[in-house]
Write an enzyme that holds these catalytic residues in place. Structure first.
Site, PDB file in Angstrom:
ATOM      1  N   GLU A 448       0.798  -1.237   0.000  1.00 53.71           N
ATOM      2  CA  GLU A 448       0.000   0.000   0.000  1.00 53.71           C
ATOM      3  C   GLU A 448       0.828   1.284   0.000  1.00 53.71           C
ATOM      4  O   GLU A 448       0.581   2.191   0.791  1.00 53.71           O
ATOM      5  CB  GLU A 448      -0.972  -0.015   1.194  1.00 53.71           C
ATOM      6  CG  GLU A 448      -1.878  -1.235   1.176  1.00 53.71           C
ATOM      7  CD  GLU A 448      -2.846  -1.309   2.362  1.00 53.71           C
ATOM      8  OE1 GLU A 448      -2.761  -0.468   3.267  1.00 53.71           O
ATOM      9  OE2 GLU A 448      -3.697  -2.214   2.358  1.00 53.71           O
ATOM     10  N   GLU A 554      -5.922 -10.760  -1.655  1.00 49.26           N
ATOM     11  CA  GLU A 554      -6.766 -10.598  -0.458  1.00 49.26           C
ATOM     12  C   GLU A 554      -8.249 -10.585  -0.841  1.00 49.26           C
ATOM     13  O   GLU A 554      -9.025  -9.764  -0.362  1.00 49.26           O
ATOM     14  CB  GLU A 554      -6.403  -9.298   0.292  1.00 49.26           C
ATOM     15  CG  GLU A 554      -4.925  -9.171   0.595  1.00 49.26           C
ATOM     16  CD  GLU A 554      -4.548  -7.932   1.407  1.00 49.26           C
ATOM     17  OE1 GLU A 554      -5.455  -7.279   1.968  1.00 49.26           O
ATOM     18  OE2 GLU A 554      -3.351  -7.626   1.481  1.00 49.26           O
TER      19      GLU A 554
END
Ligand code: FER
Length: 667
Positions: A448, A554
């Site tokens: 991220e 994910e």
């Protein structure tokens, strides 16, 4: 046929006053009604009123289905319902049972059998008063939701006069005696007359009330005969859990399904609660479904509907279905790694060819303070992966979140220099990656790093401490520690138009600098309406064109609305009932229609992954069962999300079967 509820209300109003007479007089043929005619808190005949005390876990996990689930539909193939007689050595009489054979029944195939037992006032016809089990199964089988099976509805009152006459409670001993009749007479008669499989995994036993108690008593005490067991509002004939399950480990090994249900207005709920509490304490997997009914036919019909969809299932493990395509992964929670969530662990071991620690390797978990590494849970994950032939995945090394502040602070609390931060990052990476060299095959190295707002890079503490090259340096350190590991840049929303160009820019620059990066991870926290899956396909193509593998790292598919319009409320407890109904609509189970829409959306996503299987290296689900998903607390705490492939009971959802179909039809 007379429907229970019509009777129950008027009848039970005057029942207590005239009970002794009533039992012996006019109601005799209707004694089935007697025990279950209770209104909330009305005691069973002759017993003091039980207080219904509900615990937080006494919740409904399967939504009330439509009332038409057992309708006689002209558009589906029908099985046969017949009355069969058999000679009972146990009772010394010729006895009756109703037998359903499914559509397509033939002597050329072996069918599994469900033995389905009635209540204290019933007989071989009683189930037919609350439901049409034959039509229910016709409908389920036609929809591909139940395995074609034989259902045997015997008479559970093993005595010469087995009609529900007189004081039905006086026949309780005959219900216990039925154990012998079932094992020695009923089952042999069925197995000699019908084409049935004789293995324990092809025998189920379930029942309502008195028959629920029988099913638990006989099923649990004869696990060599039955593998699937259901008790719906089980009656006081249920033996003590300690007696039924003297060896919890042996039971856990053998039970394929143990299904308990009760209405939260049923005075007998204490019996099922006690069984549930025992099973929970002994960590024996089971289903516990508490709906809003009483001791009544709707409860039994609905739970028969869910039970029959879960028995005789021979699900192919996902990892074999996706073999030769890409790795199919899941996560293990802290509880699962600590041995406190055996259901999650079992499912993960069965189905996944890649295992990611959900939280245990995040920086705050693995190096909470400088030099203090906690590897126990990560070690355990690697060990579990090795034992199961699964690929262990490391998640994650460098991230702005769940990263302790000490990385960036000196002893004086002041920000550290670039050199110190770089040194700490390298030490973290070399220690963690080095420990699992050759064992953890893929790493989320940087997580991220791309900004949602203007500019490419997020203003993260790592970037502030080190500079823009912290990303390249992290990859170099990971590569030095394990040159063979697959190194991944992982992020959310990088498949979307607003963030994809930034991801491409970052990845291109890393590749141009010869940074050792092998793959890009698209997290895939998606919902029913977002993203547009064509964006996903574009992203896979564009990332693949850079020469990188693409991992879906994910994945989950939320069905709840993402935010409440005009309110910023962090937890369900602070919401008004109106807000809760909008933000948390499926607290009593996921409605089947929504589960099917979700299955379709999962299928569309997997169709894309499968089309690009040369580029896709792995697809990992972020969780196993809906109950364990992080989404239950995001972005609003305390929600009941249903984003994964297995429901709260651990049963595969429609989405599980739809992605299997996608894999089977892919080239
Ligand atoms: C009892 C209350 C209810 C009992 C049996 C029942 C043996 C059974 C009810 C039913 O089958 O509907 O105390 O004791």
């Amino acid at each position: 046929m007379m429907k229970k509820s019509i009777f129950a209300t008027s009848f039970s109003d005057w029942l207590p006053n005239i009970l002794p007479i009533a039992v012996t007089l006019a109601i005799l043929p209707l004694c089935a009604t007697l025990a279950r005619a209770q209104e909330p808190n009305r005691p069973p005949a002759g017993r003091p009123a039980p207080q219904i005390m509900l615990n937080p876990e006494d919740i409904q996990i399967f939504a009330d289905p439509k009332t038409t689930i057992d309708a006689n539909r002209p558009d589906v193939p029908h099985g046969k319902l017949e009355l069969v007689e058999y000679d009972s050595k146990t009772v010394g009489t010729r006895r009756k049972m109703m037998v359903y054979t499914p559509p397509g029944y033939s002597k050329n195939k072996k069918f599994p059998v469900l033995y389905l037992l009635h209540g204290i006032g019933g007989d071989e016809n009683e189930w037919g008063r609350f439901a049409n089990p034959n039509w229910m199964l016709d409908n389920l089988i036609a929809a591909g939701k139940a395995t074609p099976m034989i259902i045997v509805m015997p008479n559970g009152r093993a005595q010469k006069n087995d009609r529900a006459e007189g004081n039905v409670f006086a026949s309780a001993p005959a219900f216990a005696m039925f154990e012998q009749d079932l094992l020695k007479d009923v089952i042999p008669a069925i197995e000699s007359r019908y084409s049935v499989s004789k293995s324990r995994e092809d025998r189920a036993i379930a029942g309502l009330s008195m028959g629920g108690g029988q099913s638990l008593n006989f099923g649990l005490q004869h696990l060599d005969t039955f593998a699937w067991i259901g008790g719906f509002s089980s009656a006081p004939n249920t033996k003590a859990p300690e007696e039924l399950v003297p060896d919890p480990n042996a039971a856990q090994e053998k039970i394929k399904l143990l299904y308990l249900s009760c209405g939260n207005k049923d005075g007998l709920i204490g019996i099922s609660q006690k069984m549930h509490a025992f099973l929970k304490e002994k960590e024996i997997s089971h289903i516990w479904n508490v709906d809003s009914y009483g001791h009544d036919g709707t409860h039994w019909k609905n739970n028969l509907y869910y039970f029959t969809q879960r028995i005789f299932m021979k699900t192919t493990p996902l990892k074999s279905v996706f073999q030769g395509k890409f790795l199919i992964g899941g996560t293990l929670s802290i509880a699962a790694l600590d041995g406190k969530n055996p259901a999650e662990l079992n499912l993960a071991q069965t189905h996944f060819s890649a295992l990611t620690p959900e939280n245990s390797m995040k920086p705050d978990a693995i190096q909470p303070s400088e030099g203090n590494f906690t590897f126990e849970r990560a070690d355990r994950l690697v060990e579990i992966a090795q034992k199961n032939g699964a690929t262990a995945i490391g998640h994650c090394l460098v991230w702005h979140s769940q990263t302790p502040r000490w990385f960036f602070q000196g002893a004086n609390g002041q920000p550290v220099t670039r050199e110190v931060a770089l040194e700490r990052m390298r030490k973290h990476i070399s220690t963690v990656v080095g420990r699992y060299k050759g064992k953890i095959k893929q790493w989320d190295v940087v997580n991220e790093a791309i900004n949602d707002g203007p500019g490419v890079l997020r203003d993260s503490p790592w970037r502030r401490a080190i500079g823009d090259d912290y990303i390249a340096e992290a990859f170099r350190a990971a590569h030095a520690a394990d040159p063979k590991a697959i190194l991944i840049y992982n992020d959310y929303n990088i498949e979307l138009g607003y963030k994809r160009p930034k991801a491409i820019e970052l990845l291109k620059s890393l590749i141009a600098q010869k940074v050792p990066i092998n793959a890009v991870g698209i997290q895939g926290h998606w919902r029913m309406d977002n993203p547009d899956l064509t964006e996903v396909e574009t992203a896979i193509k564009e990332f693949g064109a850079l020469g990188l593998k693409v991992m879906i790292t994910e994945l989950d598919m939320g069905v709840l609305p993402s935010r409440y319009q005009g309110a910023d409320i962090s937890t369900i407890e602070r919401m008004t009932p109106e807000q809760v109904s909008v933000m948390n609509p499926y607290t009593k189970g996921l409605p089947e229609t929504v589960a099917e829409q979700q299955a379709e959306r999962y299928r569309q996503a997997f169709d894309i992954f499968l089309r690009h299987k040369e580029v896709i290296g792995r697809v990992t689900l972020w969780g196993v069962r809906d109950s364990d998903s992080w989404l239950n607390n995001f972005p609003v705490r305390g929600r009941t999300e249903h984003a994964l492939l297995f429901d709260r009971s651990g049963a595969p959802k429609p989405a599980f079967f739809s992605i299997q179909k996608a894999a089977a039809s892919a080239k």
